[in-house]
Design an enzyme around this catalytic site. Structure first.
Site, PDB file in Angstrom:
ATOM      1  N   ASP A  27      39.463  61.905  84.089  1.00 37.64           N
ATOM      2  CA  ASP A  27      40.303  62.867  83.397  1.00 37.64           C
ATOM      3  C   ASP A  27      39.355  63.756  82.569  1.00 37.64           C
ATOM      4  O   ASP A  27      38.184  63.390  82.360  1.00 37.64           O
ATOM      5  CB  ASP A  27      41.232  62.060  82.468  1.00 37.64           C
ATOM      6  CG  ASP A  27      41.945  62.916  81.472  1.00 37.64           C
ATOM      7  OD1 ASP A  27      42.871  63.616  81.873  1.00 37.64           O
ATOM      8  OD2 ASP A  27      41.574  62.897  80.275  1.00 37.64           O
ATOM      9  N   ASP A  29      40.371  66.433  79.478  1.00 36.28           N
ATOM     10  CA  ASP A  29      40.671  66.554  78.053  1.00 36.28           C
ATOM     11  C   ASP A  29      40.989  65.174  77.467  1.00 36.28           C
ATOM     12  O   ASP A  29      41.811  64.435  77.997  1.00 36.28           O
ATOM     13  CB  ASP A  29      41.872  67.490  77.858  1.00 36.28           C
ATOM     14  CG  ASP A  29      41.936  68.020  76.443  1.00 36.28           C
ATOM     15  OD1 ASP A  29      41.165  68.938  76.134  1.00 36.28           O
ATOM     16  OD2 ASP A  29      42.738  67.490  75.649  1.00 36.28           O
TER      17      ASP A  29
HETATM   18  N1  PLP Z   1      47.830  70.977  80.623  1.00 35.20           N
HETATM   19  C1  PLP Z   1      47.342  71.825  79.705  1.00 35.20           C
HETATM   20  C2  PLP Z   1      47.915  73.196  79.613  1.00 35.20           C
HETATM   21  C3  PLP Z   1      46.303  71.429  78.845  1.00 35.20           C
HETATM   22  O1  PLP Z   1      45.818  72.303  77.940  1.00 35.20           O
HETATM   23  C4  PLP Z   1      45.818  70.108  78.962  1.00 35.20           C
HETATM   24  C5  PLP Z   1      44.747  69.653  78.083  1.00 35.20           C
HETATM   25  O2  PLP Z   1      44.089  70.432  77.411  1.00 35.20           O
HETATM   26  C6  PLP Z   1      46.340  69.258  79.921  1.00 35.20           C
HETATM   27  C7  PLP Z   1      47.354  69.710  80.733  1.00 35.20           C
HETATM   28  C8  PLP Z   1      45.846  67.863  80.131  1.00 35.20           C
HETATM   29  O3  PLP Z   1      44.596  67.892  80.788  1.00 35.20           O
HETATM   30  P1  PLP Z   1      43.854  66.542  81.209  1.00 35.20           P
HETATM   31  O4  PLP Z   1      44.558  66.010  82.433  1.00 35.20           O
HETATM   32  O5  PLP Z   1      42.443  66.986  81.505  1.00 35.20           O
HETATM   33  O6  PLP Z   1      43.934  65.638  80.046  1.00 35.20           O
HETATM   34 CA    CA Z   2      43.552  63.640  79.213  1.00 38.28          CA
END
Ligand code: PLP
Ligand code: CA
Length: 304
Positions: A27, A29
């Site tokens: 993953d 974020d």
């Molecule tokens: N969707 C958006 C618009 C986001 O800004 C984020 C995280 O910043 C996510 C989803 C989740 O991302 P990830 O799957 O990398 O945690």
């Molecule tokens: Ca995440």
């Protein structure tokens, strides 16, 4: 065996852990960075995995950027990732339609990540940007474009009642495809405010259209199936790293991967303890195999 703290393992056991997988899905974020701030030593860990010959894939539910833009972000934050190693839901949505030879127009609730990915595969689109808000329905522009054959719902700060009207009206025709990029309910925030995530928009359109969206991102296995097919991945030798149990860890469980939860993001250890005690299979599927405070905590073990 479930929910083992990697910190409790001996050096020998940690090395056995590293040797137990040759493909890593991570993953983004909450594991690698928080918005634009890289998390300490996470780049070093991912780059070392790659140097050790492991295949690494960056899998994000974020639909706001293209794969190319995510590759630029990775480069800026010192992750040695190329476009090929990045799977974001904007790219997945465009490719899903390309793979079914879709040749009509897409009504998009979302941002340029989605529209640019659609353009890359030659699919026309409409709908992005703010819609004029009327005080009553008669002021809304609710003309339907007869070419629209799909609706994509992603993250959109300009989500509005007019957009709901349009999306639900297109979806009244059951031949129109309904795609949701992801189902994350909220964004993590340290403050006492709640930031609704894309799942809130998707559920909203599902409710008013009385239909279920096909979801591109984690925990739906579509993304992992793509990787498995293209790269001949052995699930038993694959590690899924994430900070959110109901997307990342659940995806890993569903695909038969080993799972590693980092506690630097959404899911807390207390929740894992609760799911461990539960008799419900839905809860037990959220229980990680391993956990660690931050991904960077693995770095000293990789330097030996
Ligand atoms: N969707 C958006 C618009 C986001 O800004 C984020 C995280 O910043 C996510 C989803 C989740 O991302 P990830 O799957 O990398 O945690
Ligand atoms: Ca995440």
């Amino acid at each position: 065996m479930a929910a083992v703290n990697l910190k409790s393992l001996s050096s020998k056991e940690i090395i056995e852990f590293f040797n137990s997988f040759d493909t890593v899905l991570t993953d983004c974020d909450g594991v690698l960075w928080m918005e634009m701030t890289p998390l300490y030593h996470s780049a070093e860990v991912m780059n070392t995995f790659q140097e050790l010959g492991k295949r690494v894939f960056y899998v994000t539910n974020n639909s706001t950027k293209t794969r190319e833009e995510f590759a630029e972000k990775c480069k800026l934050l010192n992750f040695k990732a190329s476009e090929e190693n990045i799977l974001c839901t904007s790219h997945l949505a465009a490719n899903y339609l390309k793979n079914i030879s879709f040749n009509r127009k897409v009504y998009v609730i979302g941002k340029s990540g989605i529209t640019k990915e659609l353009e890359k595969v030659g699919i026309a689109h409409c709908g992005t940007g703010p819609d004029p808000m009327g005080n009553d329905l008669t002021t809304l522009s609710i003309e339907k474009d007869p070419d629209v054959g799909a609706v994509i719902v992603g993250y959109d700060e300009h989500f509005s009642y007019p957009k709901m009207v349009k999306a639900a009206s297109y979806l009244a025709d059951h031949d129109v495809h309904f795609i949701g990029t992801n189902t994350d309910e909220r964004f993590p925030t340290s403050k006492s405010i709640v930031m609704p995530g894309t799942g809130s928009f998707v559920r909203c359109i599902e409710t008013c259209s009385e239909r279920k969206a096909t979801i591109m991102g984690k925990p739906e296995p579509y993304v992992a199936d793509m990787i498995k097919q293209k790269y001949n991945v052995d699930p038993k030798r694959t590690l899924m790293i994430g900070d959110r149990a109901n997307t990342d860890i659940l995806l890993g469980t569903r695909c038969g991967f080993k799972t590693l939860l980092v506690l630097s993001g959404v899911t807390h250890l207390e929740e894992v303890e609760k799911w461990k005690q539960s008799t419900r299979q839905e809860d037990r599927d959220l229980v990680t195999d391993y956990y660690i405070d931050t991904l960077g905590d693995l770095y000293p073990h990789l330097q030996k």
